[in-house]
Design a protein around this motif. Structure first.
Motif, mmCIF file in Angstrom:
data_model
loop_
_atom_site.group_PDB
_atom_site.id
_atom_site.type_symbol
_atom_site.label_atom_id
_atom_site.label_comp_id
_atom_site.label_asym_id
_atom_site.label_seq_id
_atom_site.Cartn_x
_atom_site.Cartn_y
_atom_site.Cartn_z
ATOM 1 N N CYS A 1 0.824 -1.213 0.000
ATOM 2 C CA CYS A 1 0.000 0.000 0.000
ATOM 3 C C CYS A 1 0.859 1.264 0.000
ATOM 4 O O CYS A 1 0.327 2.374 0.053
ATOM 5 N N PHE A 2 2.172 1.118 -0.021
ATOM 6 C CA PHE A 2 3.049 2.279 0.047
ATOM 7 C C PHE A 2 3.373 2.779 -1.358
ATOM 8 O O PHE A 2 3.765 1.990 -2.234
ATOM 9 N N PRO A 3 3.199 4.075 -1.590
ATOM 10 C CA PRO A 3 3.383 4.637 -2.936
ATOM 11 C C PRO A 3 4.718 4.312 -3.597
ATOM 12 O O PRO A 3 4.764 4.106 -4.811
ATOM 13 N N PHE A 4 5.783 4.237 -2.823
ATOM 14 C CA PHE A 4 7.076 3.900 -3.415
ATOM 15 C C PHE A 4 7.012 2.520 -4.074
ATOM 16 O O PHE A 4 7.423 2.342 -5.218
ATOM 17 N N LEU B 1 -3.503 6.726 -1.373
ATOM 18 C CA LEU B 1 -2.212 6.168 -1.775
ATOM 19 C C LEU B 1 -1.304 7.204 -2.427
ATOM 20 O O LEU B 1 -0.283 6.857 -3.010
ATOM 21 N N LYS B 2 -1.668 8.476 -2.314
ATOM 22 C CA LYS B 2 -0.823 9.545 -2.846
ATOM 23 C C LYS B 2 0.046 10.121 -1.736
ATOM 24 O O LYS B 2 -0.324 10.118 -0.575
ATOM 25 N N VAL B 3 1.176 10.661 -2.140
ATOM 26 C CA VAL B 3 2.072 11.291 -1.170
ATOM 27 C C VAL B 3 1.762 12.771 -1.043
ATOM 28 O O VAL B 3 1.313 13.407 -1.992
ATOM 29 N N CYS B 4 2.017 13.287 0.135
ATOM 30 C CA CYS B 4 1.850 14.725 0.373
ATOM 31 C C CYS B 4 3.057 15.485 -0.162
ATOM 32 O O CYS B 4 2.922 16.562 -0.711
ATOM 33 N N CYS B 5 4.229 14.916 0.003
ATOM 34 C CA CYS B 5 5.461 15.562 -0.429
ATOM 35 C C CYS B 5 5.966 14.854 -1.681
ATOM 36 O O CYS B 5 6.531 13.768 -1.601
ATOM 37 N N GLY B 6 5.722 15.464 -2.821
ATOM 38 C CA GLY B 6 6.147 14.866 -4.078
ATOM 39 C C GLY B 6 5.628 15.668 -5.251
ATOM 40 O O GLY B 6 4.938 16.667 -5.090
ATOM 41 N N VAL B 7 5.932 15.232 -6.424
ATOM 42 C CA VAL B 7 5.551 15.926 -7.644
ATOM 43 C C VAL B 7 4.061 15.741 -7.883
ATOM 44 O O VAL B 7 3.568 14.618 -7.868
#
Length: 161
Positions: free
Chosen positions: A17-20, A96-102
């Motif tokens: 479940c981790f975006p990476f 599943l989106k990151v807060c800090c990212g493009v």
């Protein structure tokens, strides 16, 4: 056990479940994902590892009967966070989106630069996200998981008293 009488051992998160991981192992096969959009095969690996860990902890418990060894169920705590996200004020579109990212893409992935670099955008409200940067969670997500784990541990410790 070096004199320890109470030990808490954390299990694995559902790393599928981790975006990476989702970004690296992306597939067009929709059957590879669960209802939250997590990779089933990667989460199954985490479940196997957690089961093996719990078996090893049970063995240690028999070897050291005067020691309380508790398993911290990060996997199910995280699943609870996904399940209750909207009740907790987390935007369901950002599970599943990151807060800090493009900005953009399915998970707002990090580019060649990492969070903290002035060129990397950060969302305006981290409390609406579970994931900080694809590997780490937001403060709100960690706080909720900690609450779940601590409540569970307190209940189980009472069983040993």
């Amino acid at each position: 056990m070096a004199g320890a009488l109470r030990i808490v051992v954390p299990g694995n998160f559902p790393i599928g479940c981790f975006p990476f991981i989702l970004n690296v192992l992306r597939t067009n096969d929709t059957s590879a994902y669960d209802r939250f959009g997590c990779l089933i095969s990667v989460n199954n690996l985490a479940i196997l590892q957690n089961n093996d860990l719990q078996g090893a902890l049970d063995s240690l418990g028999r070897e050291f009967p005067n020691v309380v060894i508790l398993y911290a169920d990060y996997y199910n705590a995280f699943q609870s966070l996904l399940q209750d996200a909207t009740v907790l004020g987390i935007d369901s579109r950002n599970l599943l989106k990151v807060c800090c990212g493009v900005e953009g893409g399915q998970y707002n992935p990090l580019g060649p630069d990492f969070c903290g670099n002035p060129s990397v955008p950060v969302c305006s409200n981290p409390n609406r996200y579970i994931h900080w940067d694809g590997i780490h969670l937001t403060q709100k997500a960690y706080g909720r998981i900690a609450t779940i784990i601590i409540e569970d541990i307190i209940l189980r410790i009472k069983c040993f008293q």
